[in-house]
Design an enzyme around this catalytic site. Structure first.
Site, PDB file in Angstrom:
ATOM      1  CG  ASN A 160      -0.330   0.205   2.822  1.00 32.12           C
ATOM      2  OD1 ASN A 160       0.759  -0.114   2.982  1.00 32.12           O
ATOM      3  ND2 ASN A 160      -1.345   0.424   3.490  1.00 32.12           N
ATOM      4  N   GLY A 179       1.127  -8.004   7.073  1.00 34.38           N
ATOM      5  CA  GLY A 179       0.119  -8.333   7.271  1.00 34.38           C
ATOM      6  C   GLY A 179       0.424  -9.721   8.179  1.00 34.38           C
ATOM      7  CD  GLU A 201       4.980  -0.223  12.854  1.00 32.96           C
ATOM      8  OE1 GLU A 201       3.348  -0.082  13.530  1.00 32.96           O
ATOM      9  OE2 GLU A 201       5.785   0.061  14.090  1.00 32.96           O
ATOM     10  CB  CYS A 209      -2.332  -0.383   8.793  1.00 30.15           C
ATOM     11  SG  CYS A 209      -1.170   0.661   8.955  1.00 30.15           S
TER      12      CYS A 209
HETATM   13  N1  LIG Z   1       1.300  -1.676  10.426  1.00 28.17           N
HETATM   14  C1  LIG Z   1       1.352  -1.467   9.214  1.00 28.17           C
HETATM   15  O1  LIG Z   1       2.239  -0.069   9.233  1.00 28.17           O
HETATM   16  C2  LIG Z   1       0.774  -1.659   8.306  1.00 28.17           C
HETATM   17  C3  LIG Z   1      -0.098  -3.206   7.888  1.00 28.17           C
HETATM   18  N2  LIG Z   1       0.171  -3.535   7.036  1.00 28.17           N
HETATM   19  C4  LIG Z   1      -0.880  -4.612   6.717  1.00 28.17           C
HETATM   20  O2  LIG Z   1      -0.452  -5.613   5.657  1.00 28.17           O
HETATM   21  C5  LIG Z   1      -1.383  -6.086   5.045  1.00 28.17           C
HETATM   22  C6  LIG Z   1      -1.863  -6.284   3.718  1.00 28.17           C
HETATM   23  O3  LIG Z   1      -0.482  -5.754   2.857  1.00 28.17           O
HETATM   24  P1  LIG Z   1       0.182  -6.613   2.348  1.00 28.17           P
HETATM   25  O4  LIG Z   1       1.530  -6.525   1.513  1.00 28.17           O
HETATM   26  O5  LIG Z   1      -0.770  -7.698   1.732  1.00 28.17           O
HETATM   27  O6  LIG Z   1       0.721  -7.732   3.142  1.00 28.17           O
HETATM   28  P2  LIG Z   1       1.964  -8.880   3.380  1.00 28.17           P
HETATM   29  O7  LIG Z   1       1.722  -9.434   4.861  1.00 28.17           O
HETATM   30  O8  LIG Z   1       1.058  -9.824   2.475  1.00 28.17           O
HETATM   31  O9  LIG Z   1       2.866  -8.868   2.492  1.00 28.17           O
HETATM   32  C7  LIG Z   1       4.418  -8.005   3.128  1.00 28.17           C
HETATM   33  C8  LIG Z   1       4.985  -7.722   2.348  1.00 28.17           C
HETATM   34  O10 LIG Z   1       5.752  -9.162   2.845  1.00 28.17           O
HETATM   35  C9  LIG Z   1       6.686 -10.112   2.025  1.00 28.17           C
HETATM   36  N3  LIG Z   1       6.298 -11.509   1.936  1.00 28.17           N
HETATM   37  C10 LIG Z   1       5.338 -12.056   1.612  1.00 28.17           C
HETATM   38  N4  LIG Z   1       5.893 -14.330   2.119  1.00 28.17           N
HETATM   39  C11 LIG Z   1       6.390 -12.923   2.451  1.00 28.17           C
HETATM   40  C12 LIG Z   1       7.013 -14.746   3.798  1.00 28.17           C
HETATM   41  N5  LIG Z   1       7.248 -15.527   3.578  1.00 28.17           N
HETATM   42  N6  LIG Z   1       8.633 -13.967   3.505  1.00 28.17           N
HETATM   43  C13 LIG Z   1       8.757 -12.347   3.506  1.00 28.17           C
HETATM   44  N7  LIG Z   1       8.071 -11.363   2.961  1.00 28.17           N
HETATM   45  C14 LIG Z   1       7.482 -12.008   2.550  1.00 28.17           C
HETATM   46  C15 LIG Z   1       4.771  -9.571   0.581  1.00 28.17           C
HETATM   47  O11 LIG Z   1       5.701 -10.173  -0.674  1.00 28.17           O
HETATM   48  P3  LIG Z   1       4.903 -10.142  -1.764  1.00 28.17           P
HETATM   49  O12 LIG Z   1       4.570  -9.137  -2.734  1.00 28.17           O
HETATM   50  O13 LIG Z   1       5.556 -10.456  -2.943  1.00 28.17           O
HETATM   51  O14 LIG Z   1       3.999 -11.464  -1.104  1.00 28.17           O
HETATM   52  C16 LIG Z   1       5.095  -7.771   1.099  1.00 28.17           C
HETATM   53  O15 LIG Z   1       6.729  -7.192   0.644  1.00 28.17           O
HETATM   54  C17 LIG Z   1      -2.581  -6.029   5.930  1.00 28.17           C
HETATM   55  O16 LIG Z   1      -2.199  -7.156   7.081  1.00 28.17           O
HETATM   56  C18 LIG Z   1      -2.473  -4.787   6.299  1.00 28.17           C
HETATM   57  O17 LIG Z   1      -3.044  -4.281   7.513  1.00 28.17           O
HETATM   58  C19 LIG Z   1      -0.024  -3.031   5.667  1.00 28.17           C
HETATM   59  C20 LIG Z   1       0.488  -1.897   5.440  1.00 28.17           C
HETATM   60  C21 LIG Z   1       0.847  -1.096   6.520  1.00 28.17           C
HETATM   61  O1  LIG Z   2       0.890   1.182   5.927  1.00 24.97           O
HETATM   62  C1  LIG Z   2       0.649   2.319   6.243  1.00 24.97           C
HETATM   63  O2  LIG Z   2      -1.012   2.090   5.904  1.00 24.97           O
HETATM   64  C2  LIG Z   2       0.834   3.225   7.122  1.00 24.97           C
HETATM   65  O3  LIG Z   2       1.450   3.453   7.918  1.00 24.97           O
HETATM   66  C3  LIG Z   2      -0.372   4.235   7.259  1.00 24.97           C
HETATM   67  O4  LIG Z   2      -0.082   5.689   6.907  1.00 24.97           O
HETATM   68  P1  LIG Z   2      -0.720   6.359   7.387  1.00 24.97           P
HETATM   69  O5  LIG Z   2      -1.213   6.994   8.087  1.00 24.97           O
HETATM   70  O6  LIG Z   2       0.074   7.926   6.333  1.00 24.97           O
HETATM   71  O7  LIG Z   2      -2.004   6.164   6.108  1.00 24.97           O
END
Ligand SMILES: NC(=O)C1=CN([C@@H]2O[C@H](COP(=O)(O)OP(=O)(O)OC[C@H]3O[C@@H](n4cnc5c(N)ncnc54)[C@H](OP(=O)(O)O)[C@@H]3O)[C@@H](O)[C@H]2O)C=CC1
Ligand SMILES: O=C(O)C(O)COP(=O)(O)O
Length: 503
Positions: free
Chosen positions: A169, A246, A264, A298
């Site tokens: 994202n 995630g 995070e 997130c």
């Molecule tokens: N707290 C925060 O700041 C944030 C939290 N999120 C959370 O993330 C989720 C959605 O984001 P999303 O990108 O789909 O999350 P994912 O956890 O699916 O992926 C995050 C990253 O991890 C990589 N990845 C996947 N599998 C592995 C593995 N086995 N080992 C190491 N890296 C791996 C992905 O690569 P690839 O794309 O190649 O699978 C991607 O680069 C939601 O649950 C959301 O809440 C999202 C943004 C911010």
């Molecule tokens: O990855 C996310 O979703 C965030 O770290 C949130 O960032 P934002 O609050 O600036 O959208």
């Protein structure tokens, strides 16, 4: 345009190259990973599927490069970061174009992400010069039983090789929020970008290349996380992992070795609305918090917990605002754009169907076309519905009507997540009590949850994370304290103005 002009060297035919040793390379795997445009649902770009040998090589180069980088004066490291920030901002248009095509980020928000990222890199350079330029001086006689015979000097030293894994994202912003602190602190870095967002990240990395960072210091290896993720996170060459995403993060933290982790992860940010709240302000923040980037943040508002006495009025106001949201392609800068993948849209639909079966009130008709889901407010949600607990990461927002503040706090704290939350009230004393009672890393008073400004601490409790982000915290997290103790044969006390110590 993406992949043209200064960016042409990052493209090989129709496949983007990966970056290692200051070169743009083709993987020996001969395989490519397709990136699907969420709007067209067709292949938009392709990236290299890097091999384990290529990861090994990137780790070796990162280890070697880090040694000379740590000897580079701090002001010079900062200078290069400022240069990269300027180049990044100069090329905001092609990078934003990638964000639009890869992750369907609305056009204006895509530009904002790149500009914010440039600002973050510059701020980190400035903050690093201050934070890393200072250490501590301790004397031994403050601890019982000691004379003043020991002088302890502490400074912050780099950890080594940082592995950075951002989510889809914010593939640029959440990458630089790891890259810049790592580099200013004297570390080297291996980036594994999210597959959806990889091409935006490769363009961003090229801006660091153009700024002139030394060979091997930054690498960007592409490939599916499910294929190379474990190999990367369990690699013996990695000294620290900074991950945003995630549940994958929970699995990584169980597998990683004895290295510092910055995680995070997800959130189910609650918005608690009291009877005295300014409902217009709440409604605007619910729209901004719940529906910007179609809820794929997130920090999105993921559950509204509103006092029954004001619930009807609030729901009406939010409904009126939802009716004004534009829905369509990111190129048209619509408010609601397609969610990142078909599987994500299917997951969201599953939550909606479950809520329907269990009797939630639909404030709009549920509508979906491919990955595009129209914004939906679900009223009268109850705790037995999945949407009360799970994060849709989409434009669907549940409302639970509560009869006491305690009920709201209880729901918030019963979640396995604890990222952020918000409370709306005119009574600041109540707001502080509620903030203290909410088990989340941050509570916003009278505004929607948000990570920024980027120098603020950003952290989650429970399944929402380990450690804290934000520019200063990330710099500190990517360093370790080193002490040097000077041991004197006899105690030495300074006597202050006018005093004479007999030698
Ligand atoms: N707290 C925060 O700041 C944030 C939290 N999120 C959370 O993330 C989720 C959605 O984001 P999303 O990108 O789909 O999350 P994912 O956890 O699916 O992926 C995050 C990253 O991890 C990589 N990845 C996947 N599998 C592995 C593995 N086995 N080992 C190491 N890296 C791996 C992905 O690569 P690839 O794309 O190649 O699978 C991607 O680069 C939601 O649950 C959301 O809440 C999202 C943004 C911010
Ligand atoms: O990855 C996310 O979703 C965030 O770290 C949130 O960032 P934002 O609050 O600036 O959208």
């Amino acid at each position: 345009m993406a992949g043209t002009g200064v960016f042409s060297e990052i493209l090989d035919g129709d496949v983007y190259r990966y970056y290692a040793d200051r070169e743009w390379k083709k993987s020996s795997s001969g395989k490519a990973v397709a990136i699907i445009n969420p709007t067209t649902r067709k292949t938009q770009y392709k990236v290299q599927a890097c091999t384990q040998e290529e990861v090994n090589k990137a780790m070796e180069s990162a280890k070697a490069a880090q040694k000379s980088w740590a000897k580079t004066p701090l002001w010079k490291r900062a200078e290069l970061l400022h240069k990269a920030a300027a180049i990044l901002k100069e090329h905001k248009a092609p990078i934003a174009e990638c964000l639009v095509k890869e992750i369907a980020k609305p056009a204006k928000d895509a530009v904002t992400e790149v500009v914010r990222s440039g600002d973050l890199v510059s701020y980190t350079a400035e903050e690093g010069v201050r934070v890393l330029g200072e250490g501590k001086f301790l004397v031994s006689d403050s601890f019982p039983g000691n004379e003043r015979t020991k002088y302890c000097l502490t400074s912050k030293i780099p950890l080594g090789v940082i592995l950075a894994i951002p989510p889809f994202n914010y593939p640029v912003n959440l990458a630089v929020s790891k890259i810049a602190p790592a580099l200013i602190a004297g570390n080297s870095l291996v980036l594994k970008p999210p597959t959806q967002g990889a091409v935006s990240a490769l363009h961003m990395v090229h801006c660091f290349h153009l700024a002139g960072f030394p060979k091997g210091l930054i690498s960007c290896v592409t490939g599916k996380g499910s294929e190379i993720g474990d190999f990367l996170t369990m690699h013996p060459g990695v000294n620290c992992i900074s991950f945003t995403g995630g549940d994958t993060g929970i699995a990584i933290s169980k597998k990683a070795g004895m290295i510092p982790l910055q995680m995070e992860l997800g959130g189910k940010d609650a918005c608690i609305v009291l009877e005295d709240a300014d409902l217009d302000l709440v409604a605007s923040n619910i729209i901004k918090g719940g529906f910007s980037y179609s809820g794929q943040r997130c920090t999105a508002v993921k559950i509204v917990l509103v006092m029954e006495s004001v619930a009807d009025a609030l729901v009406e106001k939010v409904k009126a605002k939802i009716a004004k949201l534009t829905v369509g392609p990111p190129e048209d800068d619509c408010d609601i754009t397609p969610v990142v993948s078909e599987s994500s849209a299917n997951f969201i639909e599953g939550l909606v169907k479950d809520a329907k079966e269990k009797g939630a009130t639909f404030c709009q008709d549920y509508k979906r076309d491919g990955n595009l889901i129209w914004p939906l407010l679900l009223d009268d949600v109850r705790p037995d519905m999945r949407i009360a607990w799970e994060e849709p990461f989409g434009p669907v927002l549940p409302v639970i009507r509560i009869n006491s503040i305690e009920e709201g706090i209880h729901h918030c704290n019963a979640s396995n997540f604890g990222l952020q939350g918000c409370v709306f009230t005119k009574d600041v004393n109540k707001a502080i009590l509620i903030s203290d009672a909410m088990e989340t890393g941050t509570v916003q008073i009278n505004s929607a949850p948000a990570r920024g400004p980027d120098h603020f601490p950003f952290q989650g409790l429970k399944d929402s994370g380990i450690g804290s982000q934000g520019v200063t915290n990330s710099i500190n997290m990517m360093t370790k304290i080193k002490s040097t103790v000077i041991n004197l044969p006899t105690p030495s006390y300074t006597l202050g103005n006018g005093g004479h110590s007999k030698l």
